[in-house]
Write an enzyme that holds these catalytic residues in place. Structure first.
Site, PDB file in Angstrom:
ATOM      1  N   ARG A   1      -8.479  -0.436   4.588  1.00 21.41           N
ATOM      2  CA  ARG A   1      -7.647   0.891   3.948  1.00 21.41           C
ATOM      3  C   ARG A   1      -6.523   0.337   3.595  1.00 21.41           C
ATOM      4  NH1 ARG A   1      -7.011   6.151   7.179  1.00 21.41           N
ATOM      5  NH2 ARG A   1      -5.788   6.241   5.502  1.00 21.41           N
TER       6      ARG A   1
ATOM      7  N   ARG B   1       1.062  13.950  13.764  1.00 18.19           N
ATOM      8  CA  ARG B   1       1.425  13.679  12.468  1.00 18.19           C
ATOM      9  C   ARG B   1       1.386  15.171  11.633  1.00 18.19           C
ATOM     10  NH1 ARG B   1      -1.073   8.723   9.987  1.00 18.19           N
ATOM     11  NH2 ARG B   1       0.771   8.546   8.654  1.00 18.19           N
ATOM     12  N   PRO B   2       2.266  16.137  11.893  1.00 19.83           N
ATOM     13  CA  PRO B   2       2.445  17.197  11.147  1.00 19.83           C
ATOM     14  C   PRO B   2       3.117  17.175   9.756  1.00 19.83           C
ATOM     15  CG  PRO B   2       4.104  17.249  12.629  1.00 19.83           C
ATOM     16  CD  PRO B   2       2.990  15.894  13.066  1.00 19.83           C
ATOM     17  N   ILE B   3       2.752  18.215   8.869  1.00 21.16           N
ATOM     18  CA  ILE B   3       3.751  18.019   7.476  1.00 21.16           C
ATOM     19  C   ILE B   3       4.706  18.988   7.318  1.00 21.16           C
ATOM     20  CG2 ILE B   3       1.750  16.451   6.369  1.00 21.16           C
ATOM     21  CD1 ILE B   3       0.981  19.058   4.878  1.00 21.16           C
ATOM     22  N   ASP B   4       5.060  19.527   8.450  1.00 18.28           N
ATOM     23  CA  ASP B   4       6.206  20.575   8.569  1.00 18.28           C
ATOM     24  C   ASP B   4       7.278  20.190   7.511  1.00 18.28           C
ATOM     25  OD1 ASP B   4       6.382  18.697  10.814  1.00 18.28           O
ATOM     26  OD2 ASP B   4       8.171  20.086  11.287  1.00 18.28           O
ATOM     27  N   LEU B   5       7.967  18.851   7.707  1.00 12.79           N
ATOM     28  CA  LEU B   5       9.017  18.686   7.161  1.00 12.79           C
ATOM     29  C   LEU B   5       8.898  18.463   5.431  1.00 12.79           C
ATOM     30  CD1 LEU B   5      10.260  15.862   9.438  1.00 12.79           C
ATOM     31  CD2 LEU B   5      11.213  18.010   8.944  1.00 12.79           C
TER      32      LEU B   5
ATOM     33  N   ASP C   1       4.459  -0.017  12.224  1.00 17.19           N
ATOM     34  CA  ASP C   1       3.227  -0.583  11.700  1.00 17.19           C
ATOM     35  C   ASP C   1       3.396  -2.091  12.132  1.00 17.19           C
ATOM     36  OD1 ASP C   1       2.902   1.859  10.566  1.00 17.19           O
ATOM     37  OD2 ASP C   1       3.482   1.188   8.462  1.00 17.19           O
TER      38      ASP C   1
ATOM     39  N   ARG D   1      -4.237  10.802   4.658  1.00 17.79           N
ATOM     40  CA  ARG D   1      -3.002  11.650   4.692  1.00 17.79           C
ATOM     41  C   ARG D   1      -2.030  11.804   3.515  1.00 17.79           C
ATOM     42  NH1 ARG D   1      -2.652  13.726   9.677  1.00 17.79           N
ATOM     43  NH2 ARG D   1      -0.600  14.365   9.243  1.00 17.79           N
TER      44      ARG D   1
ATOM     45  N   LYS E   1       0.741  -1.118  -0.144  1.00 16.31           N
ATOM     46  CA  LYS E   1      -0.093  -0.007  -0.051  1.00 16.31           C
ATOM     47  C   LYS E   1       0.938   1.311   0.227  1.00 16.31           C
ATOM     48  CE  LYS E   1      -1.623   1.542   4.225  1.00 16.31           C
ATOM     49  NZ  LYS E   1      -1.409   2.729   4.581  1.00 16.31           N
ATOM     50  N   ASN E   2       1.992   1.293   0.907  1.00 13.49           N
ATOM     51  CA  ASN E   2       2.575   2.558   1.113  1.00 13.49           C
ATOM     52  C   ASN E   2       3.538   2.900   0.062  1.00 13.49           C
ATOM     53  OD1 ASN E   2       1.102   3.065   3.494  1.00 13.49           O
ATOM     54  ND2 ASN E   2       2.681   2.297   4.925  1.00 13.49           N
TER      55      ASN E   2
ATOM     56  N   CYS F   1      -4.743  12.786  13.664  1.00 11.14           N
ATOM     57  CA  CYS F   1      -4.860  11.371  13.407  1.00 11.14           C
ATOM     58  C   CYS F   1      -5.104  10.641  14.594  1.00 11.14           C
ATOM     59  CB  CYS F   1      -3.888  11.148  12.442  1.00 11.14           C
ATOM     60  SG  CYS F   1      -3.631   9.541  12.112  1.00 11.14           S
TER      61      CYS F   1
HETATM   62  C1  EPZ Z   1       4.201   6.563   6.618  1.00 13.02           C
HETATM   63  O1  EPZ Z   1       3.714   7.688   7.473  1.00 13.02           O
HETATM   64  C2  EPZ Z   1       3.430   5.536   6.508  1.00 13.02           C
HETATM   65  N1  EPZ Z   1       2.278   5.993   5.756  1.00 13.02           N
HETATM   66  C3  EPZ Z   1       2.771   5.013   7.985  1.00 13.02           C
HETATM   67  O2  EPZ Z   1       2.089   3.708   7.614  1.00 13.02           O
HETATM   68  C4  EPZ Z   1       3.989   4.497   8.736  1.00 13.02           C
HETATM   69  O3  EPZ Z   1       3.621   4.224   9.928  1.00 13.02           O
HETATM   70  C5  EPZ Z   1       5.035   5.618   8.824  1.00 13.02           C
HETATM   71  O4  EPZ Z   1       5.408   6.062   7.492  1.00 13.02           O
HETATM   72  C6  EPZ Z   1       6.400   5.494   9.665  1.00 13.02           C
HETATM   73  O5  EPZ Z   1       6.915   4.285   9.051  1.00 13.02           O
HETATM   74  C7  EPZ Z   1       2.617   5.926   4.126  1.00 13.02           C
HETATM   75  O6  EPZ Z   1       3.644   5.556   3.908  1.00 13.02           O
HETATM   76  C8  EPZ Z   1       1.335   6.096   3.502  1.00 13.02           C
HETATM   77  P1  EPZ Z   1       6.520  10.068   8.743  1.00 13.02           P
HETATM   78  P2  EPZ Z   1       4.190   8.834   7.528  1.00 13.02           P
HETATM   79  O7  EPZ Z   1       6.523  11.118   7.839  1.00 13.02           O
HETATM   80  O8  EPZ Z   1       5.080   9.372   6.047  1.00 13.02           O
HETATM   81  C9  EPZ Z   1       6.982  13.148  12.160  1.00 13.02           C
HETATM   82  C10 EPZ Z   1       0.273   2.361   8.110  1.00 13.02           C
HETATM   83  O9  EPZ Z   1      -0.420   1.803   9.009  1.00 13.02           O
HETATM   84  N2  EPZ Z   1       6.701  13.859  10.994  1.00 13.02           N
HETATM   85  O10 EPZ Z   1       7.733   8.833   8.668  1.00 13.02           O
HETATM   86  O11 EPZ Z   1       3.018   9.964   7.696  1.00 13.02           O
HETATM   87  C11 EPZ Z   1       5.653  12.129  12.522  1.00 13.02           C
HETATM   88  O12 EPZ Z   1       4.613  12.804  13.168  1.00 13.02           O
HETATM   89  C12 EPZ Z   1       0.708   3.887   8.234  1.00 13.02           C
HETATM   90  O13 EPZ Z   1       0.301   2.122   6.770  1.00 13.02           O
HETATM   91  C13 EPZ Z   1       7.020  15.359  11.400  1.00 13.02           C
HETATM   92  O14 EPZ Z   1       7.259  15.660  12.770  1.00 13.02           O
HETATM   93  O15 EPZ Z   1       5.098   8.893   8.541  1.00 13.02           O
HETATM   94  C14 EPZ Z   1       6.119  11.006  12.877  1.00 13.02           C
HETATM   95  O16 EPZ Z   1       6.327  11.238  14.390  1.00 13.02           O
HETATM   96  C15 EPZ Z   1       0.466   4.780   9.215  1.00 13.02           C
HETATM   97  N3  EPZ Z   1       6.826  16.223  10.712  1.00 13.02           N
HETATM   98  C16 EPZ Z   1       7.555  10.675  12.587  1.00 13.02           C
HETATM   99  O17 EPZ Z   1       8.052  12.013  11.744  1.00 13.02           O
HETATM  100  C17 EPZ Z   1       6.457  15.901   8.942  1.00 13.02           C
HETATM  101  O18 EPZ Z   1       6.619  16.715   8.256  1.00 13.02           O
HETATM  102  C18 EPZ Z   1       7.527   9.782  11.398  1.00 13.02           C
HETATM  103  O19 EPZ Z   1       6.393  10.004  10.446  1.00 13.02           O
HETATM  104  C19 EPZ Z   1       6.205  14.656   8.812  1.00 13.02           C
HETATM  105  C20 EPZ Z   1       6.577  13.551   9.841  1.00 13.02           C
END
Ligand code: EPZ
Length: 421
Positions: free
Chosen positions: A400, A122-126, A308, A93, A22-23, A117
């Site tokens: 999902r 789960r911010p998207i600041d990065l 996960d 997201r 999926k991802n 969420c």
């Molecule tokens: C991906 O989510 C996966 N989703 C998630 O899968 C998975 O749990 C996660 O990576 C970690 O492996 C998809 O690929 C669609 P991150 P993502 O950005 O990209 C913080 C599932 O069950 N962060 O790696 O959203 C964030 O809050 C799921 O299939 C920021 O602070 O995860 C977290 O603490 C759910 N700012 C950490 O980083 C940002 O801009 C890692 O999140 C982005 C993230």
């Protein structure tokens, strides 16, 4: 709303096939926005999230042809820089993956802010930091993010956040950088197999990407990208979930069509617990007798133990002898399965970042409520060893990300049935 009815089903036995990841698939679909030539994907899982991403893309004018089972053809020739609306983004997201490629190819993108969420803030600041450093102008208003850029330019960007690397930010910024002028260096990049899969397809489209699968990715921007045909990698979390299903039921299961190297942290742990693991090129044999010692794990970015799989191992820990400690380091609130597992009779509690489970406990059937995708899987696993007949509600979370889970589990002996409530 559908629910699962699950009866105790020990041991599971037989062969189960893993679907496409999926991802990975969601990122690959979004990458189709980078080119006006068709992208043909195979091994596409039939999942709600994939359908949501298709809707997001269709909303921007991408033509999508479901050309056969497991196949998608995406043609972005007529895509415009339109909105990813709140209605779609709040469902998923990963909809914000359109930001990077849309900005790079069309010079603008508008995406609803995703909001909170069930598993964390789960911010998207990065994502936004990366796009901004590539030269995009970013504003927010009315709950939407507006991104504009004449032409993006290369930059050295550190994408590491307080929880380590971000999968989503790496995907978004990597896609944008492929069409930026000059060289981009992504430091603190995520190294997940899904990033490597995306980089492979981008390479086939003509992008110049090096270092995917490490924490430093270098991208030399090109002026345009072409089409590609690409097969989605197997879903490592689905494979891991089946491995736990075999272990918790004392089963003997061959997990086919998977990539054993992508689930190494999971299989290493299971082996340490006395589970027999035999790896083939694309198969995993998982054989267990249902007895295992307690364990301690700590979730980390790849190649560490995946967040996960955390909920599924909480279910497993209920059957392990002693006190298990499961530490969640990626998401601050990924514990909603804990009170639901307690409804089966599990001795489980949250203490800060840690989930403490004492076992083995006798689990008895209960009606429970799924709160997110992997929490749903944990409840199914617990129900497989709980005496009696359990009901799992809100399985739309599960739909999902697990393709036909109940059908696959039933084929290896699980007594599980979907009913429409
Ligand atoms: C991906 O989510 C996966 N989703 C998630 O899968 C998975 O749990 C996660 O990576 C970690 O492996 C998809 O690929 C669609 P991150 P993502 O950005 O990209 C913080 C599932 O069950 N962060 O790696 O959203 C964030 O809050 C799921 O299939 C920021 O602070 O995860 C977290 O603490 C759910 N700012 C950490 O980083 C940002 O801009 C890692 O999140 C982005 C993230």
């Amino acid at each position: 709303m559908d629910k699962f009815i699950v009866q105790k089903s020990c041991p599971l036995k037989g062969r189960v096939k893993v679907s496409g990841a999926k991802n990975s698939c969601l990122a690959l679909m979004a990458a189709s926005l980078l080119t006006d030539e068709p992208i043909e994907l195979s091994n596409v899982p039939d999942l709600v999230d994939v359908r949501t991403m298709a809707q997001v893309l269709e909303n921007t004018g991408v033509e999508i042809d479901r050309s056969g089972p497991g196949k998608l053809r995406l043609d972005s020739a007529r895509a415009k820089g339109l909105k990813a609306p709140y209605d779609l983004v709040r469902k998923m997201r990963a909809s914000c993956y359109v930001l990077g490629p849309m900005t790079a190819r069309k010079g603008k993108a508008e995406v609803s802010l995703p909001g909170g969420c069930a598993i964390g803030q789960r911010p998207i600041d990065l994502h936004l930091k990366g796009l901004s450093m590539l030269g995009a102008e970013i504003t927010t208003s009315g709950g939407y993010i507006y991104v504009r850029a004449e032409r993006l330019h290369g930059a050295r960007i550190n994408l590491a956040g307080q929880h380590g690397s971000s999968v989503g930010a790496t995907i978004n910024v990597l896609m944008a950088a492929t069409l930026a002028r000059g060289v981009t260096v992504l430091e603190g990049a995520a190294a997940e197999p899904e990033i490597i899969d995306l980089a492979r397809m981008l390479g086939a489209m003509g992008a110049k990407v090096e270092g995917a699968g490490t924490n430093t990715i270098t991208v030399e921007g090109v002026t345009s990208l072409g089409g590609a045909a690409h097969t989605v990698i197997p879903d490592r979390i689905e494979a891991g979930t089946f491995a736990v299903a075999a272990a918790i039921t004392g089963g003997n299961v061959v997990i086919a069509d998977c990539s054993p190297e992508h689930v190494q942290s999971v299989t290493d742990l299971l082996e340490n617990l006395g589970v027999i693991i035999e790896k083939g090129r694309k198969t995993l044999l998982v054989k267990a007798d249902g007895q295992m010692p307690s364990f301690e794990i700590s979730t980390q970015p790849y190649p560490g133990f995946p967040t996960d799989m955390q909920a599924q191992f909480c279910a497993l820990a209920t059957q392990a002898e002693g006190r298990s400690v499961i530490e969640e380091n990626i998401f601050e609130n990924r514990t909603l399965h804990v009170p639901e597992l307690a409804r089966f009779g599990a001795d489980i509690a949250v203490s800060g970042r840690k989930i403490i489970v004492r076992g083995p406990t006798y689990l008895s059937s209960a009606p429970v409520m799924a709160s997110d995708l992997r929490a749903s899987a944990a409840l199914v696993l617990a129900a497989l060893v709980a005496d009696g007949t359990s009901e799992i509600h809100r399985i739309y979370h599960l739909d999902r990300g697990y393709e036909h889970l109940e059908i696959k589990l039933a084929r290896i002996g699980a007594k599980i049935m979907r009913v429409s409530a």
